[in-house]
Write a protein that holds these residues in place. Structure first.
Motif: not given
Length: 190
Positions: A16-19, A23-24, A134-138, A159-162
């Motif tokens: 999630v840090i990498e995502i 994006l930034r 929401a799942l709000s995984l981040r 798997l969801r984050i991937l």
């Protein structure tokens, strides 16, 4: 590179840090035509529905009811919008695009990195800015609220984050290909 031997909880946090970093970086590239990594730390968490595209009128979106109302006798257009209420304009011929635009004004054209459906999905999975359930995984992984998850929960979230990462990478890849092609055309014409 993320070590495969790391626990899923740690991998999820790193992903999630990498995502967010990816994006930034894309936003900086889109806005400034370069990526200055020093500016990354000053940026807020990006909203998935507000990241612009390099491509003008990337998406054409139309309500399903409008599709059936205006194009009930046009199997070609019905087939285009059979699964989703949007399409990337690059996949439409000029004739098809013009016939859609002439037939109805109930069309939305926009130039975002993600379609409305994709940005809603990303927001649902990664944050809670649009959906209260929401799942709000981040948010969960970055704020240390994942301690109550079982190993299986972490694996499913992995798997969801991937999946989210793949959507993001595929869209950014399309954008970069478009950008490179555009730059090559400009250089060739000069």
């Amino acid at each position: 590179m993320i070590e495969d031997t790391l626990p899923s909880e740690t991998k999820n946090k790193l992903f999630v840090i990498e995502i967010e970093s990816i994006l930034r970086q894309f936003i900086l590239l889109q806005k400034e035509n370069k990526i200055d990594v020093n500016n990354l730390k000053y940026m807020h968490q990006p909203r998935y529905d507000n990241i612009h595209s390099f491509i003008k009128n990337k998406y054409l979106e139309i309500n399903q009811n409008v599709v059936f109302k205006y194009f009930q006798n046009d199997n070609k257009i019905l087939k285009i919008f059979n699964s989703f209420n949007y399409v990337e304009e690059k996949f439409l011929s000029k004739t098809t695009l013009n016939s859609i635009l002439k037939a109805t004004t109930h069309v939305t054209r926009y130039s975002n990195l993600f379609s409305t459906s994709e940005s809603n999905y990303l927001s649902y999975c990664l944050d809670n800015s649009l959906f209260s359930d929401a799942l709000s995984l981040r948010n969960i992984y970055l704020h240390g609220a994942s301690k109550h998850f079982s190993d299986e929960d972490h694996r499913i979230n992995y798997l969801r984050i991937l999946n989210c990462m793949l959507i993001i990478i595929a869209n950014i890849n399309d954008e970069l290909i478009y950008k490179i092609d555009t730059l090559e055309k400009i250089e060739t014409n000069n």
